[in-house]
Design an enzyme around this catalytic site. Structure first.
Site, PDB file in Angstrom:
ATOM      1  N   LEU A  94       0.881  -1.301   0.168  1.00 38.18           N
ATOM      2  CA  LEU A  94      -0.092   0.277   0.045  1.00 38.18           C
ATOM      3  C   LEU A  94       0.869   1.190   0.010  1.00 38.18           C
ATOM      4  O   LEU A  94       1.121   1.745   1.213  1.00 38.18           O
ATOM      5  CB  LEU A  94      -0.860   0.107   1.167  1.00 38.18           C
ATOM      6  CG  LEU A  94      -2.128   0.941   1.356  1.00 38.18           C
ATOM      7  CD1 LEU A  94      -3.004   0.471   0.079  1.00 38.18           C
ATOM      8  CD2 LEU A  94      -2.974   0.828   2.442  1.00 38.18           C
ATOM      9  N   HIS A  95       1.241   1.593  -1.101  1.00 37.29           N
ATOM     10  CA  HIS A  95       2.260   2.878  -1.287  1.00 37.29           C
ATOM     11  C   HIS A  95       1.814   4.267  -0.989  1.00 37.29           C
ATOM     12  O   HIS A  95       2.155   4.686  -0.016  1.00 37.29           O
ATOM     13  CB  HIS A  95       2.789   2.901  -2.861  1.00 37.29           C
ATOM     14  CG  HIS A  95       3.221   1.491  -3.491  1.00 37.29           C
ATOM     15  ND1 HIS A  95       4.400   0.872  -2.944  1.00 37.29           N
ATOM     16  CD2 HIS A  95       2.668   0.775  -4.430  1.00 37.29           C
ATOM     17  CE1 HIS A  95       4.556  -0.028  -3.493  1.00 37.29           C
ATOM     18  NE2 HIS A  95       3.629  -0.411  -4.393  1.00 37.29           N
ATOM     19  N   ASP A  96       0.737   4.745  -1.587  1.00 38.16           N
ATOM     20  CA  ASP A  96       0.522   5.952  -1.299  1.00 38.16           C
ATOM     21  C   ASP A  96      -0.251   6.460  -0.068  1.00 38.16           C
ATOM     22  O   ASP A  96       0.060   7.638   0.257  1.00 38.16           O
ATOM     23  CB  ASP A  96      -0.255   6.662  -2.544  1.00 38.16           C
ATOM     24  CG  ASP A  96       0.248   6.458  -3.715  1.00 38.16           C
ATOM     25  OD1 ASP A  96       1.551   6.718  -3.866  1.00 38.16           O
ATOM     26  OD2 ASP A  96      -0.240   6.192  -5.053  1.00 38.16           O
TER      27      ASP A  96
END
Length: 311
Positions: A241-243
């Site tokens: 879950l990058h952003d």
């Protein structure tokens, strides 16, 4: 931190959308605006997608400004394989009703930052840095007036996700990233080294699915799409879950471990385009960059679920 307000610059994008829902539901910092840029999908879709998420969240008070359609010097890139052709996985697109902000994103960033006290407005850049680089070119005092620029981008020990050493957001517009990192403003970078520690496991997705609100249902659907895509493309059951990581840091900094550094971006070589050279041999007292080296994955998901429940 003296941060009072936040601008989110993004290219929704599945994980951008999750980050938007987290920010829309957060009590602080105050969300001044969302600006969009071409990246994961073309610019007309990223703007529409941000307005869709705004409408689902019931946050029509937050203006959305459309921005750059292409990188500073390169052809547009895209990441439809990981986000779907419309950018939002399986979600059915619709025409959002909320208004579009007046003027291009770069101008909006300049206006919103410069009319507030120095250091009080953070900018979270969750896509290519084109809009912020254009804003810095238009207003030379912007870098010194900004609060922290909180970036999702880059890779060091984890290697890249678009080439051997480059992460997509930096690779998509390395020239813009070089402008921002070289501007002298404070930059906190959440690269793959940290975001790969924040995984949407089955248990974490199910926790979101128990929340009976439209934003939470949308977040759960986005996470399920990411999970299926991760299985098909990478062979893993738990996508990163990058952003949401930069937004989570603004809300709860102790979820992450940061190290002072100097970050430079490769713009000249096709082979290593977008490589982030992260140098930790710096004087911590004068370093303008910080690199996230560790993240508490469960803590980030707890923050996400608790914030969605509270809204």
């Amino acid at each position: 931190m003296s941060i009072q307000s936040l601008i989110i610059d993004c290219d929704p994008g599945v994980d951008d959308a999750v980050a938007l829902f987290l920010a829309f539901a957060a009590a602080e910092p105050t969300l001044l605006a969302v600006t969009t840029v071409g990246g994961n999908v073309p610019a007309h879709l990223t703007q529409r997608n941000a307005r869709m998420m705004r409408q689902i969240a019931g946050r029509e008070d937050v203006p959305v400004f459309g921005g750059a359609e292409r990188p500073l010097k390169r052809p547009p890139a895209g990441a439809g394989d990981f986000h779907g052709p419309e950018g939002l996985g399986d979600l059915e697109p619709f025409a959002p009703t909320g208004i579009i902000g007046d003027g291009p994103a770069a101008n909006a960033i300049v206006d919103l930052v410069m009319k507030r006290p120095a250091g009080s407005v953070a900018v979270a850049v969750l896509g290519p840095m084109t809009n912020l680089a254009l804003a810095m070119k238009r207003e030379r005092r912007l870098a010194e007036h900004l609060g922290p620029v909180v970036v999702m981008g880059g890779a060091r020990s984890e290697g890249g996700n678009i080439t051997a050493s480059a992460e997509f957001n930096i690779w998509a517009d390395p020239d813009a990233a070089a402008v921002v990192f070289g501007s002298g403003c404070e930059v906190i970078a959440f690269g793959l080294d940290a975001t790969h520690q924040v995984r949407a496991t089955e248990a974490r997705i199910r926790a979101v699915e128990t929340i009976r609100t439209d934003p939470a249902r949308t977040v759960a659907a986005l996470l399920r799409f990411s999970q299926r895509t991760e299985r098909q493309v990478v062979g893993s059951d738990a996508p990163p879950l990058h952003d949401p990581c930069p937004i989570a840091w603004l809300m709860k900094p102790d979820l992450f471990t940061l190290k002072p550094c100097r970050i430079e971006v490769e713009t000249g070589s096709d082979l290593t385009r977008g490589h982030t050279a992260v140098e930790f041999r710096v004087d911590p007292a004068t370093a303008r960059h910080r690199w996230a080296v560790a993240a508490e994955g469960q803590g980030v998901f707890d923050l996400l679920t608790e914030t969605l429940k509270a809204k």
